[in-house]
Design a protein around this motif. Structure first.
Motif, PDB file in Angstrom:
ATOM      1  N   SER A  37     -22.705 -57.537 -13.755  1.00  0.00           N
ATOM      2  CA  SER A  37     -23.185 -57.701 -11.930  1.00  0.00           C
ATOM      3  C   SER A  37     -22.264 -58.676 -11.512  1.00  0.00           C
ATOM      4  O   SER A  37     -22.595 -59.173 -10.300  1.00  0.00           O
ATOM      5  CB  SER A  37     -24.749 -58.318 -12.419  1.00  0.00           C
ATOM      6  OG  SER A  37     -24.744 -59.721 -12.889  1.00  0.00           O
ATOM      7  N   GLY A  38     -21.179 -59.280 -12.329  1.00  0.00           N
ATOM      8  CA  GLY A  38     -20.440 -60.178 -11.689  1.00  0.00           C
ATOM      9  C   GLY A  38     -20.851 -61.692 -11.839  1.00  0.00           C
ATOM     10  O   GLY A  38     -20.022 -62.512 -11.786  1.00  0.00           O
ATOM     11  N   ARG A  39     -21.902 -61.844 -12.809  1.00  0.00           N
ATOM     12  CA  ARG A  39     -22.184 -63.286 -13.197  1.00  0.00           C
ATOM     13  C   ARG A  39     -21.245 -63.709 -14.324  1.00  0.00           C
ATOM     14  O   ARG A  39     -20.701 -62.882 -15.094  1.00  0.00           O
ATOM     15  CB  ARG A  39     -23.805 -62.980 -13.730  1.00  0.00           C
ATOM     16  CG  ARG A  39     -24.796 -63.157 -12.489  1.00  0.00           C
ATOM     17  CD  ARG A  39     -26.149 -63.158 -13.229  1.00  0.00           C
ATOM     18  NE  ARG A  39     -27.135 -63.219 -12.028  1.00  0.00           N
ATOM     19  CZ  ARG A  39     -27.568 -64.553 -11.560  1.00  0.00           C
ATOM     20  NH1 ARG A  39     -27.247 -65.365 -12.065  1.00  0.00           N
ATOM     21  NH2 ARG A  39     -28.419 -64.580 -10.538  1.00  0.00           N
TER      22      ARG A  39
ATOM     23  N   PRO B 123     -24.609 -49.389 -10.049  1.00  0.00           N
ATOM     24  CA  PRO B 123     -23.933 -50.679 -10.063  1.00  0.00           C
ATOM     25  C   PRO B 123     -25.072 -51.866 -10.290  1.00  0.00           C
ATOM     26  O   PRO B 123     -26.250 -51.767  -9.899  1.00  0.00           O
ATOM     27  CB  PRO B 123     -23.386 -50.762  -8.497  1.00  0.00           C
ATOM     28  CG  PRO B 123     -24.526 -50.041  -7.840  1.00  0.00           C
ATOM     29  CD  PRO B 123     -24.740 -48.770  -8.668  1.00  0.00           C
ATOM     30  N   TYR B 124     -24.672 -53.007 -11.128  1.00  0.00           N
ATOM     31  CA  TYR B 124     -25.529 -54.062 -11.334  1.00  0.00           C
ATOM     32  C   TYR B 124     -24.878 -54.972  -9.975  1.00  0.00           C
ATOM     33  O   TYR B 124     -23.836 -55.207 -10.017  1.00  0.00           O
ATOM     34  CB  TYR B 124     -25.113 -54.744 -12.553  1.00  0.00           C
ATOM     35  CG  TYR B 124     -26.053 -53.736 -13.560  1.00  0.00           C
ATOM     36  CD1 TYR B 124     -27.267 -54.495 -14.267  1.00  0.00           C
ATOM     37  CD2 TYR B 124     -25.807 -52.457 -13.811  1.00  0.00           C
ATOM     38  CE1 TYR B 124     -27.892 -53.705 -15.181  1.00  0.00           C
ATOM     39  CE2 TYR B 124     -26.519 -51.656 -14.908  1.00  0.00           C
ATOM     40  CZ  TYR B 124     -27.433 -52.204 -15.487  1.00  0.00           C
ATOM     41  OH  TYR B 124     -28.162 -51.622 -16.498  1.00  0.00           O
TER      42      TYR B 124
ATOM     43  N   ASP C 212     -38.396 -60.853  -3.081  1.00  0.00           N
ATOM     44  CA  ASP C 212     -39.162 -60.213  -4.194  1.00  0.00           C
ATOM     45  C   ASP C 212     -38.647 -59.022  -4.864  1.00  0.00           C
ATOM     46  O   ASP C 212     -39.277 -58.139  -5.757  1.00  0.00           O
ATOM     47  CB  ASP C 212     -40.730 -59.861  -3.499  1.00  0.00           C
ATOM     48  CG  ASP C 212     -40.421 -58.830  -2.584  1.00  0.00           C
ATOM     49  OD1 ASP C 212     -39.672 -58.286  -2.175  1.00  0.00           O
ATOM     50  OD2 ASP C 212     -41.572 -58.444  -2.124  1.00  0.00           O
ATOM     51  N   THR C 213     -37.531 -58.687  -4.442  1.00  0.00           N
ATOM     52  CA  THR C 213     -36.728 -57.457  -5.202  1.00  0.00           C
ATOM     53  C   THR C 213     -36.611 -57.796  -6.706  1.00  0.00           C
ATOM     54  O   THR C 213     -36.273 -58.873  -7.244  1.00  0.00           O
ATOM     55  CB  THR C 213     -35.206 -57.455  -4.765  1.00  0.00           C
ATOM     56  OG1 THR C 213     -35.234 -57.106  -3.307  1.00  0.00           O
ATOM     57  CG2 THR C 213     -34.622 -56.136  -5.345  1.00  0.00           C
ATOM     58  N   PRO C 214     -37.364 -57.016  -7.629  1.00  0.00           N
ATOM     59  CA  PRO C 214     -37.475 -57.303  -9.037  1.00  0.00           C
ATOM     60  C   PRO C 214     -35.985 -57.174  -9.803  1.00  0.00           C
ATOM     61  O   PRO C 214     -35.028 -56.504  -9.351  1.00  0.00           O
ATOM     62  CB  PRO C 214     -38.437 -56.035  -9.461  1.00  0.00           C
ATOM     63  CG  PRO C 214     -38.158 -55.123  -8.550  1.00  0.00           C
ATOM     64  CD  PRO C 214     -37.777 -55.651  -7.155  1.00  0.00           C
TER      65      PRO C 214
ATOM     66  N   TYR D  81     -30.571 -55.330  -9.966  1.00  0.00           N
ATOM     67  CA  TYR D  81     -30.423 -57.050  -9.828  1.00  0.00           C
ATOM     68  C   TYR D  81     -30.582 -57.698 -11.058  1.00  0.00           C
ATOM     69  O   TYR D  81     -31.513 -57.743 -11.773  1.00  0.00           O
ATOM     70  CB  TYR D  81     -31.672 -57.503  -8.727  1.00  0.00           C
ATOM     71  CG  TYR D  81     -31.657 -58.929  -8.807  1.00  0.00           C
ATOM     72  CD1 TYR D  81     -30.696 -59.627  -9.029  1.00  0.00           C
ATOM     73  CD2 TYR D  81     -32.793 -59.313  -8.892  1.00  0.00           C
ATOM     74  CE1 TYR D  81     -30.612 -61.055  -8.858  1.00  0.00           C
ATOM     75  CE2 TYR D  81     -33.270 -60.860  -8.547  1.00  0.00           C
ATOM     76  CZ  TYR D  81     -32.300 -61.650  -8.850  1.00  0.00           C
ATOM     77  OH  TYR D  81     -32.281 -62.913  -8.822  1.00  0.00           O
ATOM     78  N   ASP D  82     -29.576 -58.198 -11.534  1.00  0.00           N
ATOM     79  CA  ASP D  82     -29.387 -58.967 -13.002  1.00  0.00           C
ATOM     80  C   ASP D  82     -29.587 -60.381 -12.438  1.00  0.00           C
ATOM     81  O   ASP D  82     -28.638 -60.957 -11.877  1.00  0.00           O
ATOM     82  CB  ASP D  82     -27.924 -58.812 -13.465  1.00  0.00           C
ATOM     83  CG  ASP D  82     -27.725 -59.304 -14.977  1.00  0.00           C
ATOM     84  OD1 ASP D  82     -28.926 -60.077 -15.471  1.00  0.00           O
ATOM     85  OD2 ASP D  82     -26.888 -59.056 -15.508  1.00  0.00           O
TER      86      ASP D  82
END
Length: 703
Positions: free
Chosen positions: A235-237, A47-48, A112-114, A147-148
């Motif tokens: 990602s839902g963005r 998942p994104y 800081d999660t990339p 993470y997007d």
């Protein structure tokens, strides 16, 4: 050993529990794990998410560890890892607070999660003495997410049917589908949210991420329109909003129309558009028209082999959207009959008319092997019929008197289109299902006729039958506004005129105070004992559509018995009665199904407390729509589900319109104690939008 058992039994009996050997917590199950509310997955299903997510897990400690009424506290230990751009593995860990077994445990990952990197994670439970297996051990699975951190780009919008105003200012039109292609340059878009001005609104997904989508749109009204769209990535963005403006013209006129108002003795029906239709010898021109419509005359078909009209040409392209409509009045309802059809090989490509299934006669629209049925034809009663085939959806629809009936059905047009027919349908051995009765204003459209247009085509404009303002009286009568028949005042009825002095009896004992007039400068006052007013005869035809409006104020706050404000009687009972029922605190419209004493009554109501002589009263209105077999009660311009009901057949009353009393047994009763004003009567059922204009001192606009 015996002593040890005895000690254990003694300990249990005395309420002292000894801990059994601790069991480790249960391994977390993959189905109980989530990454920002998205199910645990990895690989192609990763998942994104639009932000560093909150991870969660349901954790359990075995029930065997507990004594009754105890809970097992556990902690969650999360671990996440990824590979950084330099190829080095990075790990983050987190231990939650202690919660009861069965709770959901959370960890919000650090900032800081990339971004745009596959991050994997697992979790285990710790009860303070032992730890479970990690969630990805054995038959478990690692969880992943990406993470997007970037929004998708705005979508471009285009339409071949509805270009922008700078290209073509006004475009055809209501009832003509448009197709809007929406495409964002971003390759991770998985859906688009869209909204047309005035509706519809929705979400549509492309066949694959990043692909364009096409949104169909059917304009229901003319005027400036717009479409707004946002692209949503995996990602839902959301992207920024894209807007597309366009202008819709009114719907195209019919491609063929026969008003069928030609002079008596004609042998051909002239066409407003399309080709004239020759008439068989069983057709008689100059027949009566449905009241309240623009139709001035109709034709009568005798049901024989000579009762038909045809232009001897194809009119409707049944492979595309089309609609066929007409006014129809059957002389009988016991057999199948056709209002309009079009030949197609050895059967009709479509047929609009009347069928006789086991449940009784019904209006119908047939295309190929599909039939939509609904409504209840009545001998000698006009109905407006409209059959529609929507090629975009592949469905057939049927409208009766402006209302959709039956259930839209999938349909496939059959055969090669042939000649259009009025009053008959093609069969294997010749024409059949011949119409007996009257037909008027046959129209064929080469587009979808939308619901608002269907209602307007079927509209029968109400006509005023009387308006009594009840402001003056002379010789025991109160005049009608347009010099029609007056209302005759009985004993206990008087016209109250507003004095306008504004004095108060409690301050000035000599004050001749009276309540203000309900509307205008006066109203009718009824004493509740014998007071009433009446017309010289029936005012509305209760066997056909009608509307009545009245303003009323009750003098009592707790009436002792029901009080009737309006009624009109038959030979044995009132055809309708508008009354106040104090036991339920409701205004009611009561309509018996037959002119028989004790006949079953259809009752609709609206809850309202009695006035007690105070205030401005209430504006009541009632409608009977014979086309839809519906009665409705309005209170101050509003109605609701409890105030509407079905009444299959109205019957014609012969008694005079009564104000302030109703039939009770063999005499009169339910006398109203209070004030009445602005009695208005119409043939035809006013629309919901027209009813609020009643009771304001003028007739509503019936444009």
């Amino acid at each position: 050993m015996v002593g040890g058992c005895a000690a254990a039994l003694l300990a249990i009996a005395s309420g002292t529990a000894f801990a059994a050997e601790n069991l480790p917590p249960k391994q977390p199950l993959v189905q109980d794990l989530q990454s920002q509310s998205k199910a645990c997955a990895t690989g192609d299903d990763t998942p994104y998410v639009s932000a560093p997510p909150r991870l969660s897990a349901l954790l359990y400690d075995p029930e065997e560890d507990n004594q009754p009424s105890e809970s097992s506290p556990v902690q969650g230990e999360f671990e996440a890892w990824w590979t950084d751009p330099a190829g080095a593995e990075q790990r983050r860990t987190y231990t939650t607070t202690t919660l009861s077994s069965g709770s959901r445990f959370y960890w919000t990952l650090p900032d800081d999660t990339p971004a745009n990197t596959v991050v994997s994670w697992h979790v285990r439970a710790n009860d303070g003495q032992a730890k479970s297996a990690w969630s990805d051990e054995g038959d478990g699975s690692v969880c992943s997410f990406v993470y997007d951190d970037a929004n998708p780009e705005k979508a471009a919008i285009s339409s071949p049917e509805y270009p922008r105003p700078e290209d073509v200012f006004w475009v055809d039109g209501v009832g003509v589908y448009g197709h809007f292609t929406v495409d964002s340059p971003s390759d991770d878009v998985v859906s688009y949210t869209y909204s047309f001005l005035g509706g519809p609104h929705g979400t549509v997904a492309p066949e694959r991420p990043g692909a364009a989508v096409t949104i169909p749109y059917l304009p229901l009204t003319s005027g400036p329109k717009d479409l707004t769209v946002r692209a949503i990535d995996r990602s839902g963005r959301s992207s920024g909003e894209s807007r597309y403006d366009f202008n819709v013209k009114s719907g195209r006129p019919p491609v063929a129309r026969w008003e069928l108002d030609d002079p008596a003795g004609s042998r051909t029906a002239s066409a407003e558009t399309g080709a004239p239709a020759r008439a068989g010898t069983g057709v008689t021109f100059g027949g009566p028209a449905p009241a309240g419509t623009g139709t001035t005359a109709t034709v009568r078909l005798d049901g024989s082999g000579h009762g038909f009209l045809t232009p001897d040409a194809t009119v409707a392209d049944t492979s595309e959207s089309f609609a066929v409509s007409a006014w129809a009045r059957p002389a009988e309802t016991g057999r199948a009959m056709t209002v309009a059809s079009q030949d197609a090989d050895v059967r009709p490509g479509f047929a609009l008319g009347l069928r006789t299934p086991g449940s009784g006669p019904a209006w119908s629209f047939t295309i190929g092997d599909t039939t939509v049925s609904g409504g209840a034809p009545e001998t000698g009663e006009w109905a407006h019929l409209l059959g529609l085939y929507d090629a975009e959806t592949g469905r057939a629809h049927l409208y009766v008197n402006g209302h959709e009936v039956g259930s839209p059905a999938e349909a496939t047009p059959a055969g090669t289109p042939g000649a259009f027919q009025i009053g008959r349908a093609q069969g294997a051995t010749g024409y059949r299902d011949r119409w007996q009765g009257d037909i008027g204003d046959v129209q064929v459209h080469d587009r979808v006729v939308v619901p608002g247009e269907a209602a307007e085509l079927a509209r029968r404009k109400p006509e005023s039958l009387g308006h009594w303002s009840l402001e003056t009286e002379a010789d025991g009568t109160s005049p009608e506004q347009s010099d029609g028949a007056p209302l005759r005042l009985g004993g206990g009825a008087s016209i109250h005129r507003d004095s306008g002095n504004g004095c108060l009896p409690e301050i000035d004992p000599d004050c001749a105070y009276g309540p203000p007039a309900l509307v205008g400068e006066g109203h009718l006052h009824l004493d509740g004992a014998s007071g009433h007013a009446a017309a010289d005869g029936p005012v509305v035809d209760t066997g056909d559509s009608f509307t009545l409006g009245v303003v009323v104020r009750l003098a009592d706050s707790e009436p002792a018995h029901p009080m009737t404000v309006l009624s009109q009687a038959g030979d044995h009972t009132d055809a309708f009665k508008v009354r106040y029922e104090p036991s339920t605190h409701t205004w009611q419209l009561v309509m018996p199904e037959k002119d028989e004493a004790g006949a079953h009554e259809t009752v609709v109501c609206q809850i309202e407390g009695a006035d007690g002589g105070e205030g401005l009263g209430h504006r009541l209105a009632v409608t009977y729509d014979d086309g839809t077999d519906t009665i409705t009660l309005y209170l101050d311009g509003q109605t609701n589900a409890e105030a509407t009901a079905s009444l299959p057949d109205g019957w014609h009353s012969t008694g005079a319109l009564q104000i302030g009393r109703g039939r009770v047994g063999d005499g009169w009763g339910e006398y109203l104690h209070g004030d009445v004003d602005e009695v208005q009567a119409f043939s035809g059922a006013l629309r919901d939008t027209d009813v609020p204009g009643l009771g304001l001192g003028t007739d509503p606009c019936l444009c």
